[in-house]
Design a protein around this motif. Structure first.
Motif, PDB file in Angstrom:
ATOM      1  N   PHE A  26      -6.148   1.919   8.469  1.00  0.00           N
ATOM      2  CA  PHE A  26      -6.619   1.557   7.123  1.00  0.00           C
ATOM      3  C   PHE A  26      -5.478   1.757   6.142  1.00  0.00           C
ATOM      4  O   PHE A  26      -4.435   2.311   6.484  1.00  0.00           O
ATOM      5  N   GLU A  27      -5.680   1.222   4.946  1.00  0.00           N
ATOM      6  CA  GLU A  27      -4.614   1.286   3.959  1.00  0.00           C
ATOM      7  C   GLU A  27      -5.082   2.031   2.721  1.00  0.00           C
ATOM      8  O   GLU A  27      -6.234   1.950   2.329  1.00  0.00           O
ATOM      9  N   VAL A  28      -4.150   2.764   2.132  1.00  0.00           N
ATOM     10  CA  VAL A  28      -4.430   3.491   0.894  1.00  0.00           C
ATOM     11  C   VAL A  28      -3.591   2.849  -0.201  1.00  0.00           C
ATOM     12  O   VAL A  28      -2.369   2.768  -0.082  1.00  0.00           O
ATOM     13  N   GLU A  29      -4.256   2.375  -1.247  1.00  0.00           N
ATOM     14  CA  GLU A  29      -3.527   1.726  -2.334  1.00  0.00           C
ATOM     15  C   GLU A  29      -2.866   2.762  -3.232  1.00  0.00           C
ATOM     16  O   GLU A  29      -3.311   3.909  -3.312  1.00  0.00           O
ATOM     17  N   GLN A  30      -1.797   2.331  -3.908  1.00  0.00           N
ATOM     18  CA  GLN A  30      -1.088   3.204  -4.853  1.00  0.00           C
ATOM     19  C   GLN A  30      -2.065   3.788  -5.871  1.00  0.00           C
ATOM     20  O   GLN A  30      -2.883   3.079  -6.421  1.00  0.00           O
ATOM     21  N   VAL A  53       4.737   4.943   4.803  1.00  0.00           N
ATOM     22  CA  VAL A  53       4.599   5.553   3.486  1.00  0.00           C
ATOM     23  C   VAL A  53       5.507   4.767   2.546  1.00  0.00           C
ATOM     24  O   VAL A  53       6.710   4.657   2.802  1.00  0.00           O
ATOM     25  N   GLU A  54       4.945   4.196   1.510  1.00  0.00           N
ATOM     26  CA  GLU A  54       5.708   3.379   0.561  1.00  0.00           C
ATOM     27  C   GLU A  54       6.534   2.326   1.311  1.00  0.00           C
ATOM     28  O   GLU A  54       7.703   2.106   0.981  1.00  0.00           O
ATOM     29  N   GLY A  55       5.944   1.755   2.333  1.00  0.00           N
ATOM     30  CA  GLY A  55       6.604   0.658   3.031  1.00  0.00           C
ATOM     31  C   GLY A  55       7.585   1.060   4.116  1.00  0.00           C
ATOM     32  O   GLY A  55       8.161   0.205   4.770  1.00  0.00           O
ATOM     33  N   ARG A  56       7.795   2.363   4.289  1.00  0.00           N
ATOM     34  CA  ARG A  56       8.725   2.786   5.350  1.00  0.00           C
ATOM     35  C   ARG A  56       7.980   3.571   6.408  1.00  0.00           C
ATOM     36  O   ARG A  56       7.163   4.442   6.093  1.00  0.00           O
ATOM     37  N   GLU A  57       8.281   3.278   7.659  1.00  0.00           N
ATOM     38  CA  GLU A  57       7.653   4.030   8.746  1.00  0.00           C
ATOM     39  C   GLU A  57       8.143   5.483   8.645  1.00  0.00           C
ATOM     40  O   GLU A  57       9.332   5.728   8.408  1.00  0.00           O
ATOM     41  N   ILE A  58       7.224   6.436   8.804  1.00  0.00           N
ATOM     42  CA  ILE A  58       7.576   7.838   8.544  1.00  0.00           C
ATOM     43  C   ILE A  58       8.683   8.363   9.450  1.00  0.00           C
ATOM     44  O   ILE A  58       9.365   9.310   9.102  1.00  0.00           O
ATOM     45  N   HIS A  59       8.879   7.713  10.621  1.00  0.00           N
ATOM     46  CA  HIS A  59       9.935   8.201  11.504  1.00  0.00           C
ATOM     47  C   HIS A  59      11.305   7.646  11.140  1.00  0.00           C
ATOM     48  O   HIS A  59      12.306   8.007  11.735  1.00  0.00           O
ATOM     49  N   ALA A  71       4.952  11.034  -5.256  1.00  0.00           N
ATOM     50  CA  ALA A  71       3.996   9.954  -5.503  1.00  0.00           C
ATOM     51  C   ALA A  71       2.720  10.165  -4.694  1.00  0.00           C
ATOM     52  O   ALA A  71       1.664   9.655  -5.035  1.00  0.00           O
ATOM     53  N   ILE A  72       2.856  10.947  -3.622  1.00  0.00           N
ATOM     54  CA  ILE A  72       1.730  11.154  -2.709  1.00  0.00           C
ATOM     55  C   ILE A  72       1.426  12.640  -2.587  1.00  0.00           C
ATOM     56  O   ILE A  72       2.336  13.469  -2.509  1.00  0.00           O
ATOM     57  N   MET A  73       0.142  12.964  -2.588  1.00  0.00           N
ATOM     58  CA  MET A  73      -0.285  14.352  -2.393  1.00  0.00           C
ATOM     59  C   MET A  73      -1.227  14.410  -1.193  1.00  0.00           C
ATOM     60  O   MET A  73      -2.158  13.607  -1.091  1.00  0.00           O
ATOM     61  N   LEU A  74      -1.005  15.392  -0.319  1.00  0.00           N
ATOM     62  CA  LEU A  74      -1.934  15.648   0.774  1.00  0.00           C
ATOM     63  C   LEU A  74      -2.647  16.956   0.459  1.00  0.00           C
ATOM     64  O   LEU A  74      -2.003  17.963   0.182  1.00  0.00           O
ATOM     65  N   MET A  75      -3.967  16.918   0.477  1.00  0.00           N
ATOM     66  CA  MET A  75      -4.721  18.120   0.125  1.00  0.00           C
ATOM     67  C   MET A  75      -5.764  18.397   1.207  1.00  0.00           C
ATOM     68  O   MET A  75      -6.674  17.600   1.418  1.00  0.00           O
ATOM     69  N   ASP A  76      -5.619  19.536   1.871  1.00  0.00           N
ATOM     70  CA  ASP A  76      -6.502  19.881   2.980  1.00  0.00           C
ATOM     71  C   ASP A  76      -7.530  20.914   2.548  1.00  0.00           C
ATOM     72  O   ASP A  76      -7.220  22.097   2.477  1.00  0.00           O
ATOM     73  N   PRO A 124       0.836  -1.199   0.000  1.00  0.00           N
ATOM     74  CA  PRO A 124       0.000   0.000   0.000  1.00  0.00           C
ATOM     75  C   PRO A 124       0.876   1.256   0.000  1.00  0.00           C
ATOM     76  O   PRO A 124       2.007   1.222   0.499  1.00  0.00           O
ATOM     77  N   ALA A 125       0.352   2.341  -0.586  1.00  0.00           N
ATOM     78  CA  ALA A 125       1.116   3.591  -0.615  1.00  0.00           C
ATOM     79  C   ALA A 125       1.237   4.163   0.795  1.00  0.00           C
ATOM     80  O   ALA A 125       2.287   4.647   1.199  1.00  0.00           O
ATOM     81  N   ILE A 126       0.137   4.103   1.522  1.00  0.00           N
ATOM     82  CA  ILE A 126       0.133   4.606   2.896  1.00  0.00           C
ATOM     83  C   ILE A 126      -0.633   3.611   3.750  1.00  0.00           C
ATOM     84  O   ILE A 126      -1.715   3.175   3.347  1.00  0.00           O
ATOM     85  N   SER A 127      -0.085   3.240   4.891  1.00  0.00           N
ATOM     86  CA  SER A 127      -0.926   2.464   5.802  1.00  0.00           C
ATOM     87  C   SER A 127      -0.890   3.057   7.202  1.00  0.00           C
ATOM     88  O   SER A 127       0.161   3.400   7.736  1.00  0.00           O
ATOM     89  N   PHE A 128      -2.081   3.210   7.724  1.00  0.00           N
ATOM     90  CA  PHE A 128      -2.255   3.708   9.086  1.00  0.00           C
ATOM     91  C   PHE A 128      -2.475   2.495   9.986  1.00  0.00           C
ATOM     92  O   PHE A 128      -3.307   1.643   9.676  1.00  0.00           O
TER      93      PHE A 128
END
Lengths: 212, 337
Positions: B34-38, B72-78, B167-172, B2-6
């Motif tokens: 939850f997971e967000v697919e690519q 994010v893309e398989g890596r923990e953001i920290h 690859a990822i966009m955050l839009m608020d 998944p692109a992003i997984s919470f």
């Protein structure tokens, strides 16, 4: 108006005009070197604002002649004495404007900069300072005029500058010398003001209408 | 991947700092997984204060999670330096936040510059992006943000976020402050852009219409939790609870019907003998099928596939049952199906 003194003492007047400019420029450069870091520190730790501004405010209210005379006790007469006093005076105006300038930067813009991956230093250098610059420069303009005025009195403690003409003229009863001195100081103040307004006009933040 | 997984993400804001009291505050985001697919366009939908913006801002660490993990893309953001993480995630906000002392081109060039792109590449990319968001580069490159309308500013905001091709966009709530007509244009263009470049998008909004228009998946949030996550049509036809039902305005039968394909509610079998031969396409929406039934004053129609072969039938009764049962339920719970 009697400017005969000017025609007979052109080179003296020019020298003192130059000394006055030098005194003002040195003062402003040193004052900014202190005010920018101090102002930045205050904007980072707002709790410092009240005590530091109060301190600079107290210094600002000391009559200039009293401060210059007081400093004679510690650093003697001459230009160093004058520069210390002038730098101390300028802090009140400059620090306040640095703080206000930084505080007025839109937090949304800073949030965008953070979100785009700028480091805190990059945010400061690329975003906050440029956007605060018109306000900071406004402080420099006021401080420059104030410095030019107070520097006139500094001639009394042997710091040179256009004040010499005034005090000499008073002592010798030479009205023309007084008038030339007064006109020269006024001219310098007006020129400094105009110069800094022109600089402001060319700042990216001012040109873009980023500040009001 | 998944692109992003919470994973069990929780955020509790420091009570003392925010309220001046030491009484505990409820979590702003509670145990979200939850997971967000690519390449998917995911909308976080909910009323204000539901935690959707907080959840989004945790992805690029503008807000730090209290517990749980985000990959994010398989890596923990920290595990990624925070500035690097952010430079590879596009970020667009409602108030746009363009840098007012920089030109449009300079604004777009910020992240490429941070990444050390050569000047020629940055310039080429800038023009490409201005074209993409329909602002002719020759005309707009050198303008300052103040010289643009709100809609144009947000176009630049989107171009700026896409500058380094994240690859990822955050839009608020990017279109929240824009007038309704321009908003629709921008939504259309965003969809067109999305079809071209296929980013993974997390898009926060409280506007249900907007969510339904844009989303591949919707995560409905309430008081810090995700109450339902799924395709828009699933949320409309099978809302998880009364909150989702009320939020999506399931009361609006026609909108709901227009989002459901006939295929989803068709029954097997042929039309009863002797009935006029009315047909509807399986891929048509149920609202269109309803219009056909009403226009011909019939109770049922044959459902055909693209080749014209009959594959089932759709009845007026079924449309009323299936399409509107949530309405009936919402109004009089005991009569629900």
């Amino acid at each position: 108006m009697d400017f005969t003194y000017f025609s007979t003492h052109q080179s003296d007047v020019a020298t003192q005009f130059g000394q006055h400019i030098e005194l003002t420029v040195i003062t402003l450069v040193l004052a900014m070197a202190i005010a920018v870091p101090v102002g930045t520190l205050i904007s980072r730790f707002p709790i410092l604002y009240t005590p530091l501004i109060a301190l600079f405010g107290i210094i600002y209210t000391i009559p200039s002649l009293a401060l210059l005379a007081f400093l004679v006790v510690y650093v003697g007469i001459g230009r160093t004495n004058a520069i210390i006093a002038l730098v101390a005076y300028a802090q009140f105006i400059l620090v306040r404007n640095v703080v206000v300038g930084l505080r007025n930067v839109d937090p949304i813009v800073v949030d965008a900069a953070r979100g785009m991956g700028m480091s805190p230093l990059q945010i400061m250098v690329k975003i906050k300072y440029p956007l605060a610059l018109p306000v900071i420069l406004g402080g420099v303009r006021i401080a420059a005029v104030a410095t030019i005025a107070v520097a006139t009195i500094a001639a009394l403690i042997d710091a040179g500058g256009l004040g010499q003409l005034l005090f000499e003229g008073i002592n010798n009863g030479n009205n023309s010398e007084i008038e030339v001195g007064a006109a020269a100081v006024s001219l310098l103040a007006v020129l400094a003001d105009i110069f800094l307004r022109v600089v402001d006009h060319f700042l990216p933040a001012s040109r873009a209408g980023a500040t009001h | 991947m998944p692109a992003i997984s919470f994973t069990e993400v929780t955020k509790v804001f420091d009570a003392g700092k925010n309220t001046g009291t030491d009484s505990g505050r409820p979590a702003a985001v509670r145990d979200v997984s939850f997971e967000v697919e690519q390449g998917q366009f995911v909308v976080l939908l909910g009323p204000s204060g539901c935690g959707k913006t907080t959840l989004m801002r945790m992805v690029n660490r503008l807000i730090e999670p209290t517990s749980g993990s985000i990959d994010v893309e398989g890596r923990e953001i920290h595990d990624i330096p925070v500035t690097e993480l952010r430079r590879h995630i596009g970020y667009v906000i409602q108030q746009v936040g363009l840098f007012p002392h920089m030109t449009v081109a300079q604004n777009i060039a910020v992240v490429p510059k941070l990444l050390g792109w050569p000047k020629s590449r940055t310039e080429q990319r800038t023009d490409e992006l201005l074209d993409l968001v329909a602002l002719p580069p020759a005309e707009y490159r050198k303008r300052f943000p103040r010289q643009l309308s709100g809609g144009q500013q947000q176009r630049v905001g989107i171009a700026r976020a896409m500058a380094a091709d994240p690859a990822i966009m955050l839009m608020d709530e990017p279109f929240g402050a824009i007038d309704a007509i321009t908003r629709t244009d921008l939504q259309d263009e965003l969809l067109a852009i999305q079809r071209k470049v296929s980013k993974t998008v997390i898009f926060v909004t409280h506007d249900v219409e907007e969510a339904l228009r844009l989303a591949d998946r919707i995560a409905v949030m309430r008081t810090g939790t995700v109450v339902q996550y799924g395709r828009p049509v699933d949320l409309l036809t099978h809302p998880a609870d009364d909150f989702v039902r009320a939020l999506l305005g399931t009361n609006d039968v026609f909108r709901q019907l227009s989002l459901v394909p006939v295929r989803a509610i068709m029954e097997s079998g042929q039309l009863s003998a002797g009935k006029p031969d009315i047909t509807v396409q399986a891929d048509q929406n149920v609202r269109a099928a309803l219009a056909v039934l009403i226009a011909h004053d019939v109770q049922e129609a044959a459902v055909v596939d693209k080749s014209g072969k009959t594959i089932g039938r759709v009845t007026l009764q079924r449309i009323l049952d299936e399409g509107a049962h949530e309405v009936a339920e919402a109004r009089a719970p005991d009569t629900g199906t």
